[in-house]
Design an enzyme around this catalytic site. Structure first.
Site, PDB file in Angstrom:
ATOM      1  N   ASP A  13      -4.322 -41.500  11.388  1.00 47.68           N
ATOM      2  CA  ASP A  13      -5.375 -40.562  11.744  1.00 47.68           C
ATOM      3  C   ASP A  13      -6.744 -41.169  11.466  1.00 47.68           C
ATOM      4  O   ASP A  13      -6.913 -41.963  10.529  1.00 47.68           O
ATOM      5  CB  ASP A  13      -5.266 -39.284  10.911  1.00 47.68           C
ATOM      6  CG  ASP A  13      -4.090 -38.417  11.323  1.00 47.68           C
ATOM      7  OD1 ASP A  13      -3.605 -38.581  12.443  1.00 47.68           O
ATOM      8  OD2 ASP A  13      -3.663 -37.570  10.501  1.00 47.68           O
ATOM      9  N   GLU A  29     -23.719 -10.770   7.775  1.00 43.12           N
ATOM     10  CA  GLU A  29     -24.764 -11.680   7.299  1.00 43.12           C
ATOM     11  C   GLU A  29     -24.349 -12.446   6.050  1.00 43.12           C
ATOM     12  O   GLU A  29     -24.940 -13.462   5.713  1.00 43.12           O
ATOM     13  CB  GLU A  29     -26.053 -10.892   6.998  1.00 43.12           C
ATOM     14  CG  GLU A  29     -26.801 -10.443   8.236  1.00 43.12           C
ATOM     15  CD  GLU A  29     -27.287 -11.614   9.069  1.00 43.12           C
ATOM     16  OE1 GLU A  29     -27.920 -12.526   8.525  1.00 43.12           O
ATOM     17  OE2 GLU A  29     -27.014 -11.602  10.294  1.00 43.12           O
ATOM     18  N   PRO A  57     -21.827 -21.758   4.468  1.00 35.41           N
ATOM     19  CA  PRO A  57     -22.714 -22.889   4.744  1.00 35.41           C
ATOM     20  C   PRO A  57     -23.116 -23.643   3.480  1.00 35.41           C
ATOM     21  O   PRO A  57     -23.511 -24.813   3.554  1.00 35.41           O
ATOM     22  CB  PRO A  57     -23.931 -22.232   5.409  1.00 35.41           C
ATOM     23  CG  PRO A  57     -23.425 -20.958   5.970  1.00 35.41           C
ATOM     24  CD  PRO A  57     -22.366 -20.496   4.999  1.00 35.41           C
ATOM     25  N   ARG A  60      -0.023 -29.842   8.585  1.00 29.78           N
ATOM     26  CA  ARG A  60       0.463 -31.014   9.317  1.00 29.78           C
ATOM     27  C   ARG A  60       0.766 -32.190   8.392  1.00 29.78           C
ATOM     28  O   ARG A  60       1.458 -33.128   8.782  1.00 29.78           O
ATOM     29  CB  ARG A  60      -0.531 -31.436  10.399  1.00 29.78           C
ATOM     30  CG  ARG A  60      -1.834 -31.991   9.879  1.00 29.78           C
ATOM     31  CD  ARG A  60      -2.815 -32.277  11.014  1.00 29.78           C
ATOM     32  NE  ARG A  60      -2.287 -33.258  11.950  1.00 29.78           N
ATOM     33  CZ  ARG A  60      -2.397 -34.569  11.789  1.00 29.78           C
ATOM     34  NH1 ARG A  60      -2.987 -35.048  10.690  1.00 29.78           N
ATOM     35  NH2 ARG A  60      -1.926 -35.404  12.679  1.00 29.78           N
TER      36      ARG A  60
END
Length: 255
Positions: A174, A121, A93, A159
């Protein structure tokens, strides 16, 4: 390029690498993936890789030592073991949000990385301080582990490799691509022309390439303004919008 993935669940990756259009990148060796089972580098009968957090609290914390041993084994195994530029990426995060620009950078750089898929955690901060060079986040939400994030990075990079997509121009249209000035892609339609009372836009059926191109540009602007106004602001700040674009945006309700 080569990606070495440290994970407790290597079995999650095999189906992904043998399905879909991106499998070409893995089968051809353009993108090499090596999976490392973290428990192989843990000690004791139970191959323990986690323990309770100092200071108390819920959950478990991944031990630094097995992770460090695994990273060191990968460095020794890689052909570029002497290359100090080998990246160690943790999905966290605290990381920078993964976006199209990062995908293009990774695809073009060709150096790969060691991808650390955390669980529980978190990971002992001392390992992060000693070994991790980059942290990446998929967004402001929490997953049960880093494997999904690693798969997302692999898919985005694979890709973009030459020959992987049927039409090399596909990736140029895209969403977020600089070829679209960083905007969202326009809506798409295909046969039949009328489906359950809804018709495809006449502009797309006209055969007039200039009209089609302008319709797609306006739809891209409208969709982006409604869903991601931040992308409009970024395109405007970078000078990517022309006078016709600005006039169309002024004509939209609320702009």
């Amino acid at each position: 390029m080569r990606f070495d993935i440290i994970t407790l669940f290597p079995e999650l990756f095999a189906p992904f690498m043998t399905a879909g259009v991106t499998r070409r990148a893995f089968e051809s060796g353009q993108v090499q993936v090596r999976l490392w089972q973290l428990r192989d580098f843990a000690e004791g009968q139970y191959r323990r890789v986690d323990d309770r957090p100092f200071g108390g609290g819920p959950g478990m914390v991944m031990l630094a030592e097995p992770l460090a041993r695994c990273v060191e084994a990968i460095h020794a195994n890689r052909a570029d073991a002497q290359n100090a530029q080998t990246l160690v990426v943790l999905f966290s995060p605290a990381g920078r949000k993964f976006d199209h620009g990062m995908a293009e950078h990774w695809a073009a750089a060709g150096q790969g990385a060691i991808l650390v898929c955390g669980r529980y955690e978190g990971i002992d901060q001392r390992f992060i301080n000693a070994y991790v060079t980059h942290q990446i986040s998929l967004g402001d939400f929490v997953l049960s582990g880093g494997e999904i994030a690693a798969l997302a990075l692999l898919d985005a990079v694979a890709r973009l490799q030459p020959g992987v997509l049927h039409d090399a121009a596909s990736s140029q249209l895209d969403s977020f691509n600089p070829a679209l000035d960083g905007l969202l892609d326009s809506p798409h339609y295909t046969r039949p022309e009328a489906w359950r009372g809804a018709s495809a836009p006449q502009a797309l059926l006209s055969g007039h390439h200039a009209h089609i191109q302008r319709w797609r540009r306006e739809q891209s602007l409208a969709l982006t303004a409604a869903a991601r106004p931040d992308l409009i602001a970024a395109a405007r700040a970078a000078g990517r919008l022309n006078a016709q674009d600005e006039a169309y945006l002024r004509g939209l309700s609320g702009l």
